[in-house]
Write a protein that holds these residues in place. Structure first.
Motif, PDB file in Angstrom:
ATOM      1  N   ALA A 137      -6.253  68.957  32.645  1.00 45.45           N
ATOM      2  CA  ALA A 137      -5.158  69.865  32.987  1.00 45.45           C
ATOM      3  C   ALA A 137      -5.746  71.077  33.688  1.00 45.45           C
ATOM      4  CB  ALA A 137      -4.387  70.275  31.731  1.00 45.45           C
ATOM      5  N   HIS A 138      -5.642  71.099  34.989  1.00 48.17           N
ATOM      6  CA  HIS A 138      -6.190  72.187  35.801  1.00 48.17           C
ATOM      7  C   HIS A 138      -5.166  72.577  36.855  1.00 48.17           C
ATOM      8  CE1 HIS A 138     -10.190  71.429  34.105  1.00 48.17           C
ATOM      9  NE2 HIS A 138      -9.930  70.144  34.286  1.00 48.17           N
ATOM     10  N   ALA A 139      -4.982  73.867  37.069  1.00 43.78           N
ATOM     11  CA  ALA A 139      -4.085  74.322  38.122  1.00 43.78           C
ATOM     12  C   ALA A 139      -4.728  74.189  39.496  1.00 43.78           C
ATOM     13  CB  ALA A 139      -3.683  75.777  37.880  1.00 43.78           C
ATOM     14  N   PHE A 140      -6.052  74.370  39.581  1.00 46.48           N
ATOM     15  CA  PHE A 140      -6.729  74.375  40.870  1.00 46.48           C
ATOM     16  C   PHE A 140      -7.329  72.997  41.162  1.00 46.48           C
ATOM     17  CE2 PHE A 140      -7.456  78.823  39.268  1.00 46.48           C
ATOM     18  CZ  PHE A 140      -6.440  79.391  40.025  1.00 46.48           C
ATOM     19  N   ARG A 141      -6.953  72.435  42.300  1.00 43.15           N
ATOM     20  CA  ARG A 141      -7.553  71.190  42.770  1.00 43.15           C
ATOM     21  C   ARG A 141      -8.756  71.469  43.646  1.00 43.15           C
ATOM     22  NH1 ARG A 141      -6.452  68.820  47.543  1.00 43.15           N
ATOM     23  NH2 ARG A 141      -4.518  69.999  47.771  1.00 43.15           N
ATOM     24  N   ALA A 142      -8.670  72.536  44.451  1.00 42.84           N
ATOM     25  CA  ALA A 142      -9.776  72.917  45.326  1.00 42.84           C
ATOM     26  C   ALA A 142      -9.655  74.395  45.650  1.00 42.84           C
ATOM     27  CB  ALA A 142      -9.764  72.098  46.621  1.00 42.84           C
ATOM     28  N   VAL A 143     -10.793  75.018  45.917  1.00 42.43           N
ATOM     29  CA  VAL A 143     -10.827  76.428  46.319  1.00 42.43           C
ATOM     30  C   VAL A 143     -11.726  76.531  47.547  1.00 42.43           C
ATOM     31  CG1 VAL A 143     -11.427  78.779  45.662  1.00 42.43           C
ATOM     32  CG2 VAL A 143     -10.496  77.217  43.943  1.00 42.43           C
ATOM     33  N   GLU A 144     -11.135  76.854  48.688  1.00 40.42           N
ATOM     34  CA  GLU A 144     -11.927  77.076  49.894  1.00 40.42           C
ATOM     35  C   GLU A 144     -12.497  78.492  49.810  1.00 40.42           C
ATOM     36  OE1 GLU A 144     -10.359  75.552  53.741  1.00 40.42           O
ATOM     37  OE2 GLU A 144      -8.543  75.174  52.566  1.00 40.42           O
ATOM     38  N   LEU A 197      -6.386  78.571  47.968  1.00 38.75           N
ATOM     39  CA  LEU A 197      -6.289  77.814  46.729  1.00 38.75           C
ATOM     40  C   LEU A 197      -5.386  76.603  46.931  1.00 38.75           C
ATOM     41  CD1 LEU A 197      -5.603  80.858  44.372  1.00 38.75           C
ATOM     42  CD2 LEU A 197      -7.825  79.928  45.036  1.00 38.75           C
ATOM     43  N   HIS A 198      -5.877  75.445  46.552  1.00 43.04           N
ATOM     44  CA  HIS A 198      -5.086  74.219  46.595  1.00 43.04           C
ATOM     45  C   HIS A 198      -4.783  73.818  45.158  1.00 43.04           C
ATOM     46  CE1 HIS A 198      -5.943  73.471  50.939  1.00 43.04           C
ATOM     47  NE2 HIS A 198      -7.029  74.168  50.640  1.00 43.04           N
ATOM     48  N   LEU A 199      -3.511  73.626  44.861  1.00 39.29           N
ATOM     49  CA  LEU A 199      -3.095  73.377  43.489  1.00 39.29           C
ATOM     50  C   LEU A 199      -2.980  71.891  43.198  1.00 39.29           C
ATOM     51  CD1 LEU A 199      -0.272  76.050  43.040  1.00 39.29           C
ATOM     52  CD2 LEU A 199      -2.749  76.307  42.734  1.00 39.29           C
ATOM     53  N   THR A 200      -3.109  71.545  41.930  1.00 40.13           N
ATOM     54  CA  THR A 200      -2.830  70.187  41.493  1.00 40.13           C
ATOM     55  C   THR A 200      -1.319  69.972  41.465  1.00 40.13           C
ATOM     56  OG1 THR A 200      -2.840  70.874  39.175  1.00 40.13           O
ATOM     57  CG2 THR A 200      -4.923  70.081  40.103  1.00 40.13           C
ATOM     58  N   GLY A 251     -14.291  71.283  45.521  1.00 37.61           N
ATOM     59  CA  GLY A 251     -13.181  70.354  45.562  1.00 37.61           C
ATOM     60  C   GLY A 251     -12.576  70.176  46.938  1.00 37.61           C
ATOM     61  N   GLU A 252     -13.147  70.817  47.958  1.00 33.74           N
ATOM     62  CA  GLU A 252     -12.620  70.689  49.316  1.00 33.74           C
ATOM     63  C   GLU A 252     -12.717  69.244  49.799  1.00 33.74           C
ATOM     64  OE1 GLU A 252     -14.012  74.524  51.737  1.00 33.74           O
ATOM     65  OE2 GLU A 252     -15.575  73.705  50.440  1.00 33.74           O
ATOM     66  N   ASN A 253     -11.900  68.902  50.791  1.00 29.96           N
ATOM     67  CA  ASN A 253     -12.090  67.612  51.439  1.00 29.96           C
ATOM     68  C   ASN A 253     -13.120  67.773  52.565  1.00 29.96           C
ATOM     69  OD1 ASN A 253     -10.719  68.577  53.787  1.00 29.96           O
ATOM     70  ND2 ASN A 253      -8.747  67.963  52.929  1.00 29.96           N
TER      71      ASN A 253
END
Length: 320
Positions: free
Chosen positions: A97-104, A111-114, A19-21
């Protein structure tokens, strides 16, 4: 022009797992490629064609038992936090419904959250006591930095960082926690400092989970399109389930990918309706369950929940 360079192919693939950019994934991919000899690069190319195995370097897993344990805890807590997001007005069981948007996938992952996930995450994460009872994660300690929160477990050489948490976000997250606690008539005695006796007793009875949860956390974006994800673990085995839609075979193939899949993993038999992936040390079993019925969504969205069910509770509207 088509994007065909090796770096671009690897960046796009890694992003589909994490999910990283692009700006987060590109430097990591380039660093690995720079360190490879010519034969190593050729092996990666062959792996992308399905004729070699280059798993590991481009999506590194946790380094050591302590780090793996923390990440397993964070996966479990993140999934519990995600269930709160289903009740955010208008409540929905089909909206992802997810807490994590991305995980480096760094040595200490970032951790990047929604949106709106910080409050539910803090509710499930921060240890607090009410008499002899301990809620949250016993032994977890959160250290605030100007734009992030560092998470550690007492006694473990491990850490993770929640990105994008400034003073305003932190205050908003705690407002959710306190609102939910007040609704449930819970005390707000948050634990800090050394491990308390109550935490130690809790951990003696229920140790922190470890195992394959870390492998899933670092590839969590594979499940981003599912309405929700649930996990259950026992020993070195982990069951991952979600509503029908993603396809068990498709997810298993991604976990066996020759570059970004689980290192040394092979397909293994599972129970009825399951597919298993085994690293030799850990087994991950995948299954889909009956999806929510969209016909129930209007009634769910219109529901006025009693106080204590959700931290987004508001007093019911009175008829004028």
């Amino acid at each position: 022009m088509a994007r065909t360079s090796l770096t671009e192919q690897l960046v796009d693939l890694r992003r589909s797992y994490t999910g990283e950019n692009t700006s987060q994934a590109t430097p990591a991919v380039k660093a690995v490629l720079r360190g490879l000899p010519r034969a190593g690069r050729e092996r990666v190319v062959e792996a992308l064609r399905g004729r070699a195995d280059a798993r590991g370097p481009f999506l590194p897993d946790a380094e050591g038992h302590d780090q793996r344990t923390l990440e397993c805890v964070l996966l479990r807590v993140g999934l519990d936090a995600a269930s709160h997001l289903q009740l955010r007005p208008p409540a929905s069981m089909v909206r992802p419904a997810h807490a994590f948007r991305a995980v480096e996938p760094l040595p200490h992952p970032r951790l990047h959250l929604t949106e709106h996930a910080l409050g539910p995450l803090l509710y499930e994460l921060l240890p607090r006591r009410d008499g002899d009872w301990v809620a949250g994660v016993p032994g977890l300690r959160a250290t605030r930095h100007p734009r992030s929160v560092e998470l550690r477990l007492i006694g473990l050489d491990a850490a993770a960082h929640v990105a994008g948490v400034d003073d305003r976000a932190w205050a908003e997250g705690l407002r959710y926690v306190r609102n939910l606690m007040e609704g449930r008539e819970l005390r707000g005695d948050f634990v800090d400092g050394p491990l308390t006796t109550a935490e130690r007793e809790h951990l003696d009875e229920t140790p922190h989970p470890t195992g394959a949860g870390s492998l899933v956390l670092r590839r969590y974006h594979l499940f981003a399109d599912a309405p929700w994800v649930r996990v259950a673990g026992r020993g070195g085995q982990l069951w991952v389930e979600w509503p029908e839609g993603l396809g068990v075979t498709r997810v298993a193939d991604r976990l066996l990918h020759p570059v970004f899949g689980l290192p040394e993993a092979v397909e293994t038999p599972g129970g009825p309706g399951e597919l298993g992936v085994s690293t030799g040390w850990y087994d991950v079993f995948l299954r889909e369950v009956q999806p929510p019925d969209p016909a129930n969504e209007p009634a769910l969205a219109a529901m006025e929940w009693p106080r204590g069910v959700t931290g987004w509770w508001e007093p019911p509207h009175e008829a004028g």
